[in-house]
Design an enzyme around this catalytic site. Structure first.
Site, PDB file in Angstrom:
ATOM      1  N   HIS A 162      -2.984   3.104  -4.618  1.00  0.00           N
ATOM      2  CA  HIS A 162      -2.336   2.651  -3.380  1.00  0.00           C
ATOM      3  C   HIS A 162      -0.934   2.134  -3.679  1.00  0.00           C
ATOM      4  O   HIS A 162      -0.522   1.090  -3.169  1.00  0.00           O
ATOM      5  CB  HIS A 162      -3.190   1.587  -2.675  1.00  0.00           C
ATOM      6  CG  HIS A 162      -4.432   2.163  -2.031  1.00  0.00           C
ATOM      7  ND1 HIS A 162      -4.382   2.994  -0.935  1.00  0.00           N
ATOM      8  CD2 HIS A 162      -5.743   2.034  -2.343  1.00  0.00           C
ATOM      9  CE1 HIS A 162      -5.613   3.345  -0.588  1.00  0.00           C
ATOM     10  NE2 HIS A 162      -6.463   2.785  -1.435  1.00  0.00           N
ATOM     11  N   ASP A 222       0.858  -1.189   0.000  1.00  0.00           N
ATOM     12  CA  ASP A 222       0.000   0.000   0.000  1.00  0.00           C
ATOM     13  C   ASP A 222       0.892   1.236   0.000  1.00  0.00           C
ATOM     14  O   ASP A 222       2.125   1.110  -0.042  1.00  0.00           O
ATOM     15  CB  ASP A 222      -0.967  -0.013   1.199  1.00  0.00           C
ATOM     16  CG  ASP A 222      -2.305   0.613   0.834  1.00  0.00           C
ATOM     17  OD1 ASP A 222      -2.308   1.769   0.372  1.00  0.00           O
ATOM     18  OD2 ASP A 222      -3.349  -0.052   0.984  1.00  0.00           O
ATOM     19  N   GLU A 226      -9.959   2.775  -5.031  1.00  0.00           N
ATOM     20  CA  GLU A 226      -9.507   4.122  -4.682  1.00  0.00           C
ATOM     21  C   GLU A 226      -8.306   4.581  -5.516  1.00  0.00           C
ATOM     22  O   GLU A 226      -7.256   4.911  -4.982  1.00  0.00           O
ATOM     23  CB  GLU A 226      -9.156   4.176  -3.178  1.00  0.00           C
ATOM     24  CG  GLU A 226     -10.352   3.886  -2.311  1.00  0.00           C
ATOM     25  CD  GLU A 226     -10.050   3.946  -0.809  1.00  0.00           C
ATOM     26  OE1 GLU A 226     -10.908   4.437  -0.080  1.00  0.00           O
ATOM     27  OE2 GLU A 226      -8.976   3.495  -0.382  1.00  0.00           O
TER      28      GLU A 226
HETATM   29  C1  ACM Z   1     -10.920  -0.435   0.774  1.00  0.00           C
HETATM   30  O1  ACM Z   1     -11.346  -0.407   1.939  1.00  0.00           O
HETATM   31  N1  ACM Z   1     -10.387   0.636   0.221  1.00  0.00           N
HETATM   32  C2  ACM Z   1     -11.003  -1.636  -0.021  1.00  0.00           C
END
Ligand code: ACM
Length: 784
Positions: free
Chosen positions: A284, A211, A347
């Site tokens: 991410h 991440d 995201e």
């Molecule tokens: C997430 O909680 N962004 C998968």
């Protein structure tokens, strides 16, 4: 569901408690209490016990090495508990014999993960189709032993109550995730996590390895991923809702070597847990970009992220990036034997792609109409590559946007909708909606709990989760493979805190994914959980204590316009005692029997007692009775189902919100004004209206620009009463927290009030969510 599940419903009435002879053989009758979690599909208690004695044998099939190992392990554990080890005997076809635990493989058991376990006074017989089924049977057997089995004394009497169990899971995918990027957990801690999962019959560990805040898996071809990408220079302190951010100044990081990864995989395999690794892309990715800046759309420089949230810098879809990711995924696929590899997909802001000439050219040459289609192109290329390695992808539900990759499995997290849509498109789905499955959410009162990311997810709410949506027909519903709890670790730094966040909520989730829907009952579960928690405690699990606490639920009666408080405790055996003076109750305080009517503003306290002793943490609440309490309220714009403040009466239930917007007492409006009309029932003299709002721009919550109140005697003709302005609502430097609007006017006689709080509607220009819907939060409309 098979017929045999029907008799289970009858047994439910017994709440798992039967009366039988005491194992010591004296005349006294003692109840055998079962605390099996997850509840077996079918469960028939009988009378009496099978007691494990010095000459008890464990009989196993020959030529089944996996089962032989389990037999030896069981013998060892029994030895540690009792001081004597049963003899392990291997035979070609084990058959029930006296004074033995007899394990056999039987192809007639109709589920690969299923088993039968029959305990009589003479013996215990276990049958399963596969070694995995035997493993689950032995986990169940272990839970039939007394809890003290978990902390061996060497002198325990092991008596197993007579019982007939026929068991199999409801869903094939029973998962738990763990984010090791935001905070890193040692190999030992990961093993304990997996071990506890297996004890609850979970079969999939989703290991979130990469991440923005840290890359945690060694990749031989790209050493900088762990030399650079595994380390951040410092970490945000607190929630950091807005700049200026405060940091701890301490370098933080770590990673798992490939040898350690192999060790963890082997450990999981012994427990029939499949590990699905997650390599996040295209978003991410900031830790990877810090190591290899050439993979971004700008020249950087990039650093491993030091705060939480969604970062703008993501992988650029260049050939260099695809080569890198294919190399990484090749090593990952060589390490992990799982059928699936999770590729993230959530995201991923599109700003860098929008501003990149390369991306815009690529979109033109590939005929992609927008950046969502570019993301889909990205994911589809990765899927195509992984299919050449015989692996399938799982992605978060954003991978639906711009078109699903042909073979992708969707992990639905922003709600159930993504999963429903994917199932309708005939794609496999794993349901992990935030409001039921996010174990980084608060599980109790944020005033008492350690800081968490937000939200409100109680044990009972987890238990109420139904992964298969009613919107789906039978065929579509088959695409729901199961569910998983997600554990993001921004605010979870130690294994002890991890256990606090995960247990006992994982016990509830275990039952959601394993036990038949029709036998699930919160009361039944909570009657078993007390015994199970004792077991977890003896296993050294730092489980959260909320189950022992009192929970207070406001009951607003809109017919009679009264407010009452309904109290409950996790274990129905506890007494609840309360005080209306706000004093911590003692064993002499009034005993709670039925909902308590609150007739005036009250400081309320309650606590649980067992055998005259206080257990759990005392509850303190204030109820505020005013002219609008329990009066009819109509909202022109509905509140969000994520922040309900308890429902339609949330703004007139007598409860003021705390400094934590996720305490369950705040009602949230997404992109809309609060526009309420309240009927006081009869004409009253109104002198002021007070409403608290919330400002937390980091969570996209803004105070309103203005609160306006008008009044009416007939409900049709409204006269202005007054207003209260927040001139700095849209400013970046407006402090966070609770904001009180007090509208004081000339005293007016009115039956009806119109109360309008004007939302910004969308996040302001300076904000990461500029132009997107923002939140308005209110707690109570106090009318005096
Ligand atoms: C997430 O909680 N962004 C998968």
């Amino acid at each position: 569901m098979q017929m045999r599940h029907l008799n289970l419903l009858l047994i439910l009435a017994f709440a798992f408690t039967i009366f039988a002879c005491n194992p010591s053989g004296n005349e006294q009758s003692a109840p055998a209490t079962f605390s099996l979690i997850p509840r077996p599909a079918s469960f028939t208690p009988g009378n009496g016990y099978f007691t494990i004695a010095k000459n008890t044998r464990i009989v196993l099939p020959a030529n089944a090495p996996e089962i032989n190992a389990m037999g030896d392990l069981l013998a060892n554990q029994i030895n540690q508990a009792t001081g004597f080890a049963p003899e392990v005997e291997m035979t070609d076809s084990p058959s029930p014999t006296k004074n033995a635990i007899v394990i056999s493989l039987d192809p007639a058991i109709n589920h690969a993960e299923g088993y039968t376990l029959k305990a009589t006074k003479e013996n215990i017989a276990i049958q399963a189709q596969t070694p995995q089924g035997v493993f689950y049977a032995l986990e169940t057997l272990r839970q039939l032993f007394p809890p003290e089995f978990e902390k061996p004394s060497g002198a325990l009497t092991l008596a197993v109550p007579v019982v007939d169990i026929v068991d199999e899971p409801r869903y094939p995918y029973r998962g738990m995730n763990l984010d090791v990027s935001r905070h890193m957990f040692s190999v030992e801690a990961i093993k304990k996590y997996i071990d506890l999962m297996a004890r609850h019959k979970f079969n999939t560990f989703h290991w979130h390895l990469t991440d923005d805040q840290g890359w945690r898996i060694e990749i031989k071809k790209y050493p900088k991923l762990t030399e650079v990408g595994a380390w951040r220079k410092e970490t945000l302190i607190g929630h950091g809702a807005r700049p200026p951010f405060e940091y701890d100044g301490k370098r933080y990081g770590g990673f798992y070597t490939q040898e350690e990864v192999k060790e963890v995989i082997a450990y999981a395999q012994e427990r029939y847990v499949t590990i699905i690794p997650e390599i996040e892309l295209p978003g991410h990715a900031q830790a990877a970009l810090a190591a290899y800046p050439e993979l971004g759309c700008t020249t950087g420089p990039f650093e491993v992220a030091t705060r939480w949230g969604v970062m703008e810098d993501v992988f650029c879809p260049t050939e260099a990036t695809f080569t890198f990711l294919e190399d990484v995924l090749t090593e990952v696929a060589e390490l992990f034997p799982s059928q699936y590899i999770h590729i993230g997909g959530d995201e991923c802001p599109k700003t860098r792609w929008e501003n990149s000439a390369f991306c815009q050219n690529l979109m033109r040459s590939e005929g992609l109409k927008d950046e969502h289609e570019l993301q889909s192109y990205f994911i589809q290329r990765i899927e195509k590559f992984l299919l050449t390695k015989n692996r399938r992808i799982i992605g978060w539900d954003e991978i639906l946007e711009g078109g699903l990759a042909p073979e992708a499995t969707v992990m639905s997290w922003r709600g159930m909708e993504g999963g429903i849509e994917a199932a309708r498109q005939k794609h496999d789905v794993i349901m992990t909606p935030t409001n039921f499955c996010y174990f980084d959410y608060y599980q109790g009162d944020p005033a008492i709990d350690p800081p968490a990311i937000g939200g409100n997810l109680t044990l009972e709410k987890v238990y109420s989760f139904e992964p298969t949506p009613t919107e789906l027909n039978e065929e579509e519903a088959n695409y729901i493979l199961g569910s998983q709890a997600n554990v993001w670790t921004e605010y979870i730094k130690t294994p002890e805190h991890l256990e606090f966040m995960v247990y006992p909520r994982a016990c509830a989730m275990a039952e959601v994914v394993w036990s038949p829907k029709e036998t699930r009952s919160w009361n039944d579960f909570s009657s078993r959980l007390a015994g199970h928690l004792k077991r977890l405690g003896l296993m050294g699990v730092n489980y959260a204590p909320h189950f022992f606490d009192v929970t207070a639920k406001p009951v607003v009666d809109m017919q009679n316009h009264t407010l009452s408080v309904e109290l409950s405790a996790g274990d129905p055996d506890y007494e609840i005692r309360y005080s209306l003076e706000g004093k911590t109750p003692t064993e002499a305080s009034p005993l709670y029997e039925s909902p308590i009517l609150i007739e005036k503003t009250t400081k309320f306290a309650a606590a649980t007692f067992l055998d005259g002793k206080l257990v759990g943490r005392p509850l303190n609440k204030a109820y505020f009775i005013h002219l609008a309490t329990a009066r009819n309220i109509t909202l022109a714009n509905p509140y969000s189902d994520k922040y309900t403040a308890g429902g339609d009466a949330g703004l007139v239930n007598g409860i003021i919100g705390s400094d934590q917007f996720s305490d369950g007492n705040w009602q949230g409006f997404e992109g809309k004004d609060l526009d309420a009309t309240i009927d006081l029932g009869e004409s009253k003299s109104v002198s002021q209206v007070i409403v608290n709002f919330y400002n937390a721009s980091g969570s996209w919550i803004f105070e309103p620009t203005v609160l306006t109140v008008s009044v009416s005697e007939n409900g049709a003709d409204f006269q202005p009463f007054g207003e209260f302005s927040f001139p700095n609502a849209a400013r970046q430097d407006e402090p966070s927290g609770k904001k009180t609007a007090r509208v004081t006017g000339e005293s007016a006689n009115a039956r009806y009030l119109k109360v309008t709080a004007r939302s910004l509607g969308v996040c302001p220009k300076w904000h990461a969510g500029a132009g997107k819907s923002c939140w308005l939060f209110a707690d109570e409309i106090v009318v005096e």
